[in-house]
Design a protein around this motif. Structure first.
Motif, PDB file in Angstrom:
ATOM      1  N   VAL A  27       2.109   8.530  -7.623  1.00 22.71           N
ATOM      2  CA  VAL A  27       0.800   8.805  -7.037  1.00 22.71           C
ATOM      3  C   VAL A  27       0.960   9.575  -5.731  1.00 22.71           C
ATOM      4  O   VAL A  27       1.983   9.464  -5.058  1.00 22.71           O
ATOM      5  CB  VAL A  27      -0.018   7.519  -6.774  1.00 22.71           C
ATOM      6  N   THR A  28      -0.072  10.333  -5.376  1.00 20.79           N
ATOM      7  CA  THR A  28      -0.120  11.068  -4.117  1.00 20.79           C
ATOM      8  C   THR A  28      -1.314  10.557  -3.330  1.00 20.79           C
ATOM      9  O   THR A  28      -2.405  10.409  -3.878  1.00 20.79           O
ATOM     10  CB  THR A  28      -0.299  12.581  -4.381  1.00 20.79           C
ATOM     11  N   VAL A  29      -1.091  10.277  -2.049  1.00 25.57           N
ATOM     12  CA  VAL A  29      -2.152   9.773  -1.181  1.00 25.57           C
ATOM     13  C   VAL A  29      -2.066  10.491   0.160  1.00 25.57           C
ATOM     14  O   VAL A  29      -0.979  10.644   0.718  1.00 25.57           O
ATOM     15  CB  VAL A  29      -1.996   8.245  -0.952  1.00 25.57           C
ATOM     16  N   GLU A  30      -3.200  10.951   0.667  1.00 24.82           N
ATOM     17  CA  GLU A  30      -3.247  11.530   2.011  1.00 24.82           C
ATOM     18  C   GLU A  30      -3.339  10.377   3.008  1.00 24.82           C
ATOM     19  O   GLU A  30      -4.304   9.601   2.991  1.00 24.82           O
ATOM     20  CB  GLU A  30      -4.473  12.438   2.160  1.00 24.82           C
ATOM     21  N   ALA A  31      -2.353  10.255   3.873  1.00 28.00           N
ATOM     22  CA  ALA A  31      -2.311   9.156   4.838  1.00 28.00           C
ATOM     23  C   ALA A  31      -3.555   9.122   5.726  1.00 28.00           C
ATOM     24  O   ALA A  31      -4.054   8.047   6.066  1.00 28.00           O
ATOM     25  CB  ALA A  31      -1.055   9.249   5.697  1.00 28.00           C
ATOM     26  N   MET A  32      -4.088  10.281   6.082  1.00 29.21           N
ATOM     27  CA  MET A  32      -5.273  10.323   6.944  1.00 29.21           C
ATOM     28  C   MET A  32      -6.488   9.685   6.268  1.00 29.21           C
ATOM     29  O   MET A  32      -7.341   9.122   6.943  1.00 29.21           O
ATOM     30  CB  MET A  32      -5.597  11.757   7.364  1.00 29.21           C
ATOM     31  N   ASP A  33      -6.566   9.762   4.935  1.00 24.41           N
ATOM     32  CA  ASP A  33      -7.687   9.127   4.235  1.00 24.41           C
ATOM     33  C   ASP A  33      -7.591   7.607   4.319  1.00 24.41           C
ATOM     34  O   ASP A  33      -8.598   6.909   4.227  1.00 24.41           O
ATOM     35  CB  ASP A  33      -7.747   9.589   2.782  1.00 24.41           C
ATOM     36  N   LEU A  34      -6.394   7.084   4.479  1.00 30.64           N
ATOM     37  CA  LEU A  34      -6.220   5.644   4.670  1.00 30.64           C
ATOM     38  C   LEU A  34      -6.529   5.277   6.121  1.00 30.64           C
ATOM     39  O   LEU A  34      -7.246   4.313   6.393  1.00 30.64           O
ATOM     40  CB  LEU A  34      -4.789   5.221   4.329  1.00 30.64           C
ATOM     41  N   LEU A  35      -6.013   6.061   7.052  1.00 30.30           N
ATOM     42  CA  LEU A  35      -6.156   5.743   8.474  1.00 30.30           C
ATOM     43  C   LEU A  35      -7.583   5.908   8.987  1.00 30.30           C
ATOM     44  O   LEU A  35      -8.121   5.007   9.635  1.00 30.30           O
ATOM     45  CB  LEU A  35      -5.224   6.641   9.303  1.00 30.30           C
ATOM     46  N   VAL A  36      -8.201   7.038   8.709  1.00 24.25           N
ATOM     47  CA  VAL A  36      -9.526   7.333   9.256  1.00 24.25           C
ATOM     48  C   VAL A  36     -10.574   6.347   8.766  1.00 24.25           C
ATOM     49  O   VAL A  36     -11.398   5.870   9.529  1.00 24.25           O
ATOM     50  CB  VAL A  36      -9.939   8.791   8.929  1.00 24.25           C
ATOM     51  N   GLY A  37     -10.548   6.010   7.500  1.00 25.78           N
ATOM     52  CA  GLY A  37     -11.546   5.089   6.960  1.00 25.78           C
ATOM     53  C   GLY A  37     -11.114   3.637   6.966  1.00 25.78           C
ATOM     54  O   GLY A  37     -11.809   2.790   6.419  1.00 25.78           O
ATOM     55  N   ARG A  38      -9.940   3.368   7.595  1.00 26.65           N
ATOM     56  CA  ARG A  38      -9.379   2.007   7.587  1.00 26.65           C
ATOM     57  C   ARG A  38      -9.382   1.454   6.166  1.00 26.65           C
ATOM     58  O   ARG A  38      -9.761   0.320   5.911  1.00 26.65           O
ATOM     59  CB  ARG A  38     -10.147   1.104   8.547  1.00 26.65           C
ATOM     60  N   ARG A  39      -8.963   2.305   5.232  1.00 22.28           N
ATOM     61  CA  ARG A  39      -8.926   1.937   3.814  1.00 22.28           C
ATOM     62  C   ARG A  39      -7.535   1.484   3.439  1.00 22.28           C
ATOM     63  O   ARG A  39      -6.565   1.771   4.115  1.00 22.28           O
ATOM     64  CB  ARG A  39      -9.309   3.137   2.962  1.00 22.28           C
ATOM     65  N   SER A  40      -7.448   0.798   2.294  1.00 20.73           N
ATOM     66  CA  SER A  40      -6.137   0.405   1.787  1.00 20.73           C
ATOM     67  C   SER A  40      -6.079   0.637   0.282  1.00 20.73           C
ATOM     68  O   SER A  40      -7.099   0.765  -0.390  1.00 20.73           O
ATOM     69  CB  SER A  40      -5.838  -1.059   2.121  1.00 20.73           C
ATOM     70  N   LEU A  41      -4.865   0.682  -0.215  1.00 17.70           N
ATOM     71  CA  LEU A  41      -4.595   0.873  -1.632  1.00 17.70           C
ATOM     72  C   LEU A  41      -3.768  -0.315  -2.080  1.00 17.70           C
ATOM     73  O   LEU A  41      -2.775  -0.658  -1.440  1.00 17.70           O
ATOM     74  CB  LEU A  41      -3.826   2.186  -1.839  1.00 17.70           C
ATOM     75  N   ALA A  42      -4.185  -0.971  -3.165  1.00 12.97           N
ATOM     76  CA  ALA A  42      -3.484  -2.160  -3.633  1.00 12.97           C
ATOM     77  C   ALA A  42      -3.297  -2.116  -5.139  1.00 12.97           C
ATOM     78  O   ALA A  42      -4.195  -1.687  -5.867  1.00 12.97           O
ATOM     79  CB  ALA A  42      -4.283  -3.413  -3.260  1.00 12.97           C
ATOM     80  N   PRO A  43      -2.129  -2.547  -5.609  1.00  8.28           N
ATOM     81  CA  PRO A  43      -1.923  -2.654  -7.052  1.00  8.28           C
ATOM     82  C   PRO A  43      -2.555  -3.942  -7.563  1.00  8.28           C
ATOM     83  O   PRO A  43      -2.622  -4.936  -6.842  1.00  8.28           O
ATOM     84  CB  PRO A  43      -0.405  -2.690  -7.191  1.00  8.28           C
ATOM     85  N   ALA A  44      -3.032  -3.923  -8.781  1.00  6.57           N
ATOM     86  CA  ALA A  44      -3.644  -5.127  -9.341  1.00  6.57           C
ATOM     87  C   ALA A  44      -2.879  -5.632 -10.555  1.00  6.57           C
ATOM     88  O   ALA A  44      -3.156  -6.716 -11.044  1.00  6.57           O
ATOM     89  CB  ALA A  44      -5.094  -4.840  -9.730  1.00  6.57           C
ATOM     90  N   GLY A  45      -1.913  -4.855 -11.061  1.00 12.26           N
ATOM     91  CA  GLY A  45      -1.234  -5.273 -12.282  1.00 12.26           C
ATOM     92  C   GLY A  45      -2.211  -5.245 -13.442  1.00 12.26           C
ATOM     93  O   GLY A  45      -3.348  -4.823 -13.311  1.00 12.26           O
ATOM     94  N   SER A  46      -1.783  -5.689 -14.589  1.00 11.96           N
ATOM     95  CA  SER A  46      -2.686  -5.646 -15.739  1.00 11.96           C
ATOM     96  C   SER A  46      -3.084  -7.024 -16.249  1.00 11.96           C
ATOM     97  O   SER A  46      -3.963  -7.143 -17.076  1.00 11.96           O
ATOM     98  CB  SER A  46      -2.043  -4.862 -16.880  1.00 11.96           C
ATOM     99  N   ALA A  47      -2.423  -8.084 -15.788  1.00 14.62           N
ATOM    100  CA  ALA A  47      -2.719  -9.462 -16.215  1.00 14.62           C
ATOM    101  C   ALA A  47      -2.466  -9.669 -17.705  1.00 14.62           C
ATOM    102  O   ALA A  47      -2.941 -10.622 -18.289  1.00 14.62           O
ATOM    103  CB  ALA A  47      -4.145  -9.853 -15.848  1.00 14.62           C
ATOM    104  N   GLY A  48      -1.720  -8.758 -18.321  1.00 14.15           N
ATOM    105  CA  GLY A  48      -1.394  -8.907 -19.742  1.00 14.15           C
ATOM    106  C   GLY A  48      -2.588  -8.626 -20.642  1.00 14.15           C
ATOM    107  O   GLY A  48      -3.672  -8.263 -20.198  1.00 14.15           O
TER     108      GLY A  48
END
Length: 72
Positions: A27-48
């Motif tokens: 995956v590609t993520v622009e760090a500024m999009d995380l910092l400016v909006g105080r956003r985060s990216l998290a994996p959720a897995g698939s739970a089978g």
């Protein structure tokens, strides 16, 4: 093939989290999009298979559909 998550992150609210369900590969993520909006990216897995089926059933009940692009 790398997936650019930038357009999706830009729709996430201030202090919000974008959860990726399952394996996306690189995956590609622009760090500024995380910092400016105080956003985060998290994996959720698939739970089978049972967990995935519950998600699909919920989507069906609420009319949530996928946007699919098939490439040759």
């Amino acid at each position: 093939m790398s997936h650019d998550l930038t357009p999706y992150l830009r729709t996430v609210a201030l202090d919000g989290t974008l959860c990726a369900l399952g394996h996306l590969g690189p995956v590609t993520v622009e760090a500024m999009d995380l910092l400016v909006g105080r956003r985060s990216l998290a994996p959720a897995g698939s739970a089978g298979s049972p967990g995935t089926q519950r998600v699909l059933d919920s989507c069906g009940r609420h009319g949530i559909v996928a946007d699919v692009e098939v490439l040759p």
